[in-house]
Design a protein around this motif. Sequence first.
Motif, mmCIF file in Angstrom:
data_model
loop_
_atom_site.group_PDB
_atom_site.id
_atom_site.type_symbol
_atom_site.label_atom_id
_atom_site.label_comp_id
_atom_site.label_asym_id
_atom_site.label_seq_id
_atom_site.Cartn_x
_atom_site.Cartn_y
_atom_site.Cartn_z
ATOM 1 N N ASN A 396 -31.100 -17.963 -39.217
ATOM 2 C CA ASN A 396 -29.733 -18.286 -39.633
ATOM 3 C C ASN A 396 -29.669 -19.386 -40.684
ATOM 4 O O ASN A 396 -28.581 -19.763 -41.119
ATOM 5 N N GLU A 397 -30.818 -19.904 -41.094
ATOM 6 C CA GLU A 397 -30.824 -20.894 -42.153
ATOM 7 C C GLU A 397 -30.748 -20.221 -43.524
ATOM 8 O O GLU A 397 -30.945 -19.001 -43.654
ATOM 9 N N GLY A 456 -31.930 -24.477 -55.491
ATOM 10 C CA GLY A 456 -30.573 -23.977 -55.286
ATOM 11 C C GLY A 456 -30.539 -22.927 -54.191
ATOM 12 O O GLY A 456 -31.482 -22.158 -54.014
ATOM 13 N N ILE A 457 -29.435 -22.867 -53.456
ATOM 14 C CA ILE A 457 -29.297 -21.931 -52.340
ATOM 15 C C ILE A 457 -28.820 -20.569 -52.852
ATOM 16 O O ILE A 457 -27.866 -20.485 -53.628
ATOM 17 N N ILE A 458 -29.468 -19.534 -52.409
ATOM 18 C CA ILE A 458 -29.126 -18.164 -52.825
ATOM 19 C C ILE A 458 -27.823 -17.720 -52.166
ATOM 20 O O ILE A 458 -27.646 -17.878 -50.952
ATOM 21 N N THR A 529 -28.367 -15.696 -45.390
ATOM 22 C CA THR A 529 -29.340 -16.279 -44.470
ATOM 23 C C THR A 529 -30.728 -15.681 -44.661
ATOM 24 O O THR A 529 -30.888 -14.606 -45.266
ATOM 25 N N ARG A 530 -31.708 -16.369 -44.104
ATOM 26 C CA ARG A 530 -33.094 -15.890 -44.166
ATOM 27 C C ARG A 530 -33.234 -14.538 -43.473
ATOM 28 O O ARG A 530 -33.950 -13.657 -43.962
ATOM 29 N N GLY A 531 -32.548 -14.360 -42.363
ATOM 30 C CA GLY A 531 -32.614 -13.077 -41.664
ATOM 31 C C GLY A 531 -32.003 -11.957 -42.473
ATOM 32 O O GLY A 531 -32.531 -10.843 -42.519
#
Length: 547
Positions: A396-397, A456-458, A529-531
């Motif tokens: 969830n990160e 940067g966050i995707i 999220t990573r998932g």
Amino acid sequence: MRKISAFLLTFILFFGVFTPVYSSYAMPTQTNWEHAMNASLDFIREAVVPNPVVGSVGGEWAVLALARAERVTADDPWIRAWLTDLERMLAEVDRITAQGHNIQHPPSAGTFPGGMRRWTDFQRVTLALSSLGLDASNFNGRDLTAIYNTFVPVNDRHALNMTINVDTFALIALDTVPHIGDREQFINHLLETQHSSGTWSLGTFDLDVTAMAAQPLARYYHSDPAVKLAVDNVLNWLRAQTFPDPESTAQMIVLLTALGKDFAEEATYYVNWLLRWFDSASGGFRRPTPNDPVNHMATEQAAYALVAYWRMRNGMTSLYDMSDMFDGGGRTLPTLGLDVGLIGLIGRHSDVRPVPITQASRTFADIGQSPNRQAIEALASRGIVNGRSETNFSPNETMTRAEFATIITRSLNLPDIQTAAFADVPSNTWYFRAVGTAFFYEIVAGTSDTAFNPHGIITRQEAAVMVSRAAGLAGINNELGNVEIINILSMFGDYRTAAQWAWEALAFCYREGILGDYEFYILPTEPITRGEIAEMVYRLLDRANLL
């Protein structure tokens, strides 16, 4: 039969608006439409041979064009390749159905393969099978018409992400043979949803949608007064429009040829208009202007429109009236080579290779309840993804741009490219090679000419764009036309909040099942999220036959 004088007056009143808009483009006078038809059919076959697959480009429309031009039969090796891919995909549908999922209801629909998870997918396959003289209601014991032959009440449509195209192509597909279905209700719904202007719409793209929605009504034009009135209103509106690309022009030709020989002269005008986008060097059609590159989707639509015109000129049944293929009961399904394994798609980049399993049964303590568990484990077993620690994946990160570049290049098994593409990606960082490789293969771009912003966050829309580019490398056609884009995205309440540069990629990911379309919102600017990224990459590799 309309009078010639009335027809000429209509030309003067309505078609005169075309010339000023396209004054910079010379209307071709010597190009032979039949040469263009044959050249475009050759181009289609050469572009997708030897591995046509189930899908809206390089798939069913290509099969339809070639079959209705009497270029191929069900025994043709090229067609057998497509039939084999269809059988493999349907076998996957059977497997998922056996697990208790229902393809007609979300969120179950999101678990099915991208090429066979919508009503329109089954309708499109029905058209291709019927064009070959094969019965879609009994394809290896399956009734492929069952998913769409029953009319869905309007109040139930939003949850099922249904648009007017479902009614349009349900009626077209049911009438190919004909098959059993709720024809009267589909017709009535088309008539009820027609605007007073004579149009139908999906968002802002009225032209193509309107021409397509009128096509199934053409069969009833000469027998049903209400249908005739509706179609006449359509024609009055369409004749006053400028047709800006080959796709919209192609749909007008298909409509006119379906209406019959009384409309032959009018169809000829639009055929000549269509030829302005023809590229004689390749045999393809350019879009959106005659100076742009050749486009596969535009070529397929232009080709089957010219085939429709060819059939009308030769006194044959119309493009979608396939009764001629079922004289005597139809054809027999040929033997398919299902035992021949496929690794990757024929059109993939030569540097794209499958990633072998190096650590079977790899898992993490914190993914037991994650909906992305299967994807995470499959990628982790191949070393494509790692956990935040040895025991936890943290599904969830969020994920950074550098992390995504690493995962996507690993997933395609691309060779390392050591290039200093960005000032903020030093050569001593762990992600230097991954970013350089992803940039070299045009999967990622910088936030400027010199910066990549590796930390940067995707967001969801950024992930869609990058996955779409990776899909192109893997051999999946990721080009969509405006109508298909808006048809897919208009199912979501917030699609207009997505950046327009991401629309085609988002639509592609939903079309292929890489993103699940069972939610009501895209949330394009939200971090992914990573998932979820693991799920997208896993589905991409599955669609590309790389697992």
